[in-house]
Design a protein around this motif. Structure first.
Motif, PDB file in Angstrom:
ATOM      1  N   ASN A 137     -14.981 -33.553  14.884  1.00 40.53           N
ATOM      2  CA  ASN A 137     -14.632 -32.786  13.694  1.00 40.53           C
ATOM      3  C   ASN A 137     -15.440 -33.350  12.527  1.00 40.53           C
ATOM      4  O   ASN A 137     -15.247 -34.493  12.118  1.00 40.53           O
ATOM      5  N   SER A 138     -16.350 -32.547  11.983  1.00 44.56           N
ATOM      6  CA  SER A 138     -17.277 -33.028  10.954  1.00 44.56           C
ATOM      7  C   SER A 138     -16.739 -32.881   9.534  1.00 44.56           C
ATOM      8  O   SER A 138     -17.476 -33.100   8.563  1.00 44.56           O
ATOM      9  N   SER A 139     -15.476 -32.533   9.376  1.00 44.88           N
ATOM     10  CA  SER A 139     -14.905 -32.372   8.039  1.00 44.88           C
ATOM     11  C   SER A 139     -14.889 -33.704   7.292  1.00 44.88           C
ATOM     12  O   SER A 139     -14.656 -34.768   7.879  1.00 44.88           O
ATOM     13  N   LYS A 174     -19.522 -34.298   7.035  1.00 46.36           N
ATOM     14  CA  LYS A 174     -20.456 -33.511   6.219  1.00 46.36           C
ATOM     15  C   LYS A 174     -19.736 -32.571   5.262  1.00 46.36           C
ATOM     16  O   LYS A 174     -19.853 -32.680   4.048  1.00 46.36           O
ATOM     17  N   GLU A 175     -18.989 -31.607   5.810  1.00 48.98           N
ATOM     18  CA  GLU A 175     -18.402 -30.548   4.982  1.00 48.98           C
ATOM     19  C   GLU A 175     -17.097 -31.016   4.361  1.00 48.98           C
ATOM     20  O   GLU A 175     -16.143 -31.331   5.064  1.00 48.98           O
ATOM     21  N   GLU A 176     -17.044 -31.036   3.011  1.00 52.27           N
ATOM     22  CA  GLU A 176     -15.854 -31.526   2.327  1.00 52.27           C
ATOM     23  C   GLU A 176     -14.716 -30.515   2.415  1.00 52.27           C
ATOM     24  O   GLU A 176     -14.943 -29.310   2.325  1.00 52.27           O
ATOM     25  N   GLY A 177     -13.488 -31.037   2.578  1.00 48.67           N
ATOM     26  CA  GLY A 177     -12.347 -30.131   2.621  1.00 48.67           C
ATOM     27  C   GLY A 177     -11.059 -30.736   3.136  1.00 48.67           C
ATOM     28  O   GLY A 177      -9.995 -30.159   2.963  1.00 48.67           O
ATOM     29  N   SER A 178     -11.107 -31.909   3.775  1.00 49.13           N
ATOM     30  CA  SER A 178      -9.904 -32.520   4.339  1.00 49.13           C
ATOM     31  C   SER A 178      -9.206 -33.420   3.320  1.00 49.13           C
ATOM     32  O   SER A 178      -9.853 -34.031   2.463  1.00 49.13           O
ATOM     33  N   VAL A 179      -7.880 -33.513   3.440  1.00 50.09           N
ATOM     34  CA  VAL A 179      -7.118 -34.451   2.614  1.00 50.09           C
ATOM     35  C   VAL A 179      -6.638 -35.629   3.445  1.00 50.09           C
ATOM     36  O   VAL A 179      -5.880 -36.471   2.974  1.00 50.09           O
ATOM     37  N   LEU A 217     -12.729 -28.657  11.048  1.00 49.72           N
ATOM     38  CA  LEU A 217     -11.342 -28.304  10.742  1.00 49.72           C
ATOM     39  C   LEU A 217     -10.923 -29.155   9.550  1.00 49.72           C
ATOM     40  O   LEU A 217     -10.957 -30.381   9.620  1.00 49.72           O
ATOM     41  N   HIS A 218     -10.568 -28.491   8.457  1.00 53.78           N
ATOM     42  CA  HIS A 218     -10.147 -29.208   7.252  1.00 53.78           C
ATOM     43  C   HIS A 218      -8.671 -29.600   7.390  1.00 53.78           C
ATOM     44  O   HIS A 218      -7.784 -28.738   7.381  1.00 53.78           O
ATOM     45  N   ILE A 219      -8.440 -30.882   7.527  1.00 48.09           N
ATOM     46  CA  ILE A 219      -7.088 -31.388   7.763  1.00 48.09           C
ATOM     47  C   ILE A 219      -6.273 -31.320   6.477  1.00 48.09           C
ATOM     48  O   ILE A 219      -6.699 -31.778   5.418  1.00 48.09           O
ATOM     49  N   SER A 220      -5.085 -30.751   6.596  1.00 51.36           N
ATOM     50  CA  SER A 220      -4.175 -30.620   5.466  1.00 51.36           C
ATOM     51  C   SER A 220      -3.004 -31.577   5.635  1.00 51.36           C
ATOM     52  O   SER A 220      -2.771 -32.127   6.713  1.00 51.36           O
ATOM     53  N   LEU A 221      -2.259 -31.732   4.576  1.00 48.25           N
ATOM     54  CA  LEU A 221      -1.079 -32.590   4.615  1.00 48.25           C
ATOM     55  C   LEU A 221      -0.072 -32.095   5.643  1.00 48.25           C
ATOM     56  O   LEU A 221       0.700 -32.875   6.206  1.00 48.25           O
TER      57      LEU A 221
END
Length: 349
Positions: free
Chosen positions: A59-61, A176-181, A210-214
């Motif tokens: 997962n590259s998030s 690489k791709e920003e988006g996970s918390v 996959l951008h991991i959320s809380l």
């Protein structure tokens, strides 16, 4: 099946507070599902378990600096904000504390963790409460979204209380791709040198997002885990990645998956496709994987040790056997393994 079935006892001192100096120096517990064996290795030894033409999914998030702090305009009351999901330009879903004191329309003046409050009112970063939901979650609009990356801090899990000296240690080397918390923590063990060795061995490396959320880490508050609210996280699988995985499956090569987030993405994609294969996909991962799940893509799973009664521990239990997983966790506790985000790792063959 009850939530309590996935409980175990963990001494507080075995919750890893800081990362090891060497990423690949963590301990590795290897569970062979066919033989029923348990082996104790070092993470860099994991290379021995790969064969030529196997596939490994990452997962590259990348984790964003999602922790913000500020004060309520007028009263000066302290406020903390944790960014959750980007909705549109300047608009975010966020966890706000204390949310009870804030109403729709209230402004929060933000300031950096290292810098003092910006004195020039024309340059202040403002967060406005647009709407309030349950459990402290709000819809928040920022007047200068670009400034968040300068004033925010790394959103470490609440069980980590020690300061993080190097924020990059809560990022994978391939992020690489920003988006996970939150970080896809199974990937924290890999180094650039290990990735090179995998490729030299003929292993195909595949990156999905996959951008991991809380929501992934929200505790299960119901006795029946099937009634746990399904969380959604944005994911993407490229046509190229799908093709590599599909070809490997057809040729009988093993699919290794690094972490539960990547596993959820590829399994949901396969479940939704008409023939069980992967295709170019963007969407919201909403699959809650519990014991009884029929795994369609992942053959071997690389994962950290997870919190008691968590959906992630339930996912891992679905990949093997709940009792054997809990026995392995007991052995890990007994053997002094380090747990959770900065902790040690497990390979399920």
């Amino acid at each position: 099946m009850k939530t309590a079935d996935f409980d175990y006892q963990l001494p507080k001192e075995q919750i890893a507070q800081v990362p090891l100096e060497e990423r690949d120096g963590s301990r590795l517990m290897v569970l062979n599902r066919q033989k029923g064996t348990v082996k104790h290795r070092i993470f860099r030894d994991i290379l021995e378990y790969f064969q030529k033409d196997d596939v490994i999914i990452f997962n590259s998030s990348r984790v964003i600096p999602a922790r913000l702090k500020g004060e309520k305009e007028g009263s000066g009351g302290k406020v903390e904000i944790l960014l959750l999901k980007h909705k549109s330009s300047g608009l975010w879903q966020a966890l706000v504390k204390p949310s009870k004191r804030l109403k729709e329309g209230h402004n929060i003046i933000l300031y950096g963790y290292e810098n003092s409050v910006v004195k020039d009112s024309t340059k202040q970063t403002i967060a406005q409460i647009i709407s309030k939901q349950e459990d402290g979650i709000c819809l928040v609009r920022f007047n200068d979204e670009s400034a968040l990356w300068q004033i925010g801090a790394m959103p470490l899990p609440p069980y980590i209380t020690a300061p993080l000296q190097n924020p990059e240690r809560y990022q994978t080397v391939y992020a690489k791709e920003e988006g996970s918390v939150a970080a896809p923590t199974a990937g924290l063990h890999f180094t650039e040198h290990m990735l090179e060795k995998l490729r030299h061995k003929g292993v195909q490396t595949v990156f999905i997002k996959l951008h991991i959320s809380l929501d992934t880490f929200r505790p299960v508050k119901v006795d029946d885990p099937t009634k746990h609210p399904i969380h959604q996280e944005y994911y993407e699988i490229s046509a190229e990645s799908a093709e590599v995985i599909n070809n490997a499956k057809e040729n009988g090569n093993s699919i290794f998956c690094v972490g539960t987030s990547a596993a959820r993405a590829v399994e949901q994609c396969a479940l939704l496709s008409p023939d069980g294969k992967l295709y170019k996909t963007t969407g919201q991962a909403s699959l809650l994987i519990l014991p009884g799940h029929k795994w369609l893509v992942v053959d071997k799973l690389i994962t950290n040790f997870h919190l008691p009664k968590s959906t992630l521990l339930m996912l891992v239990s679905s990949f093997y056997d709940r009792n054997k997983i809990l026995q392995a966790y007991k052995e890990a506790v007994r053997s002094g393994y380090r747990f959770f985000s900065f902790g040690d790792c497990m390979l399920l063959l």
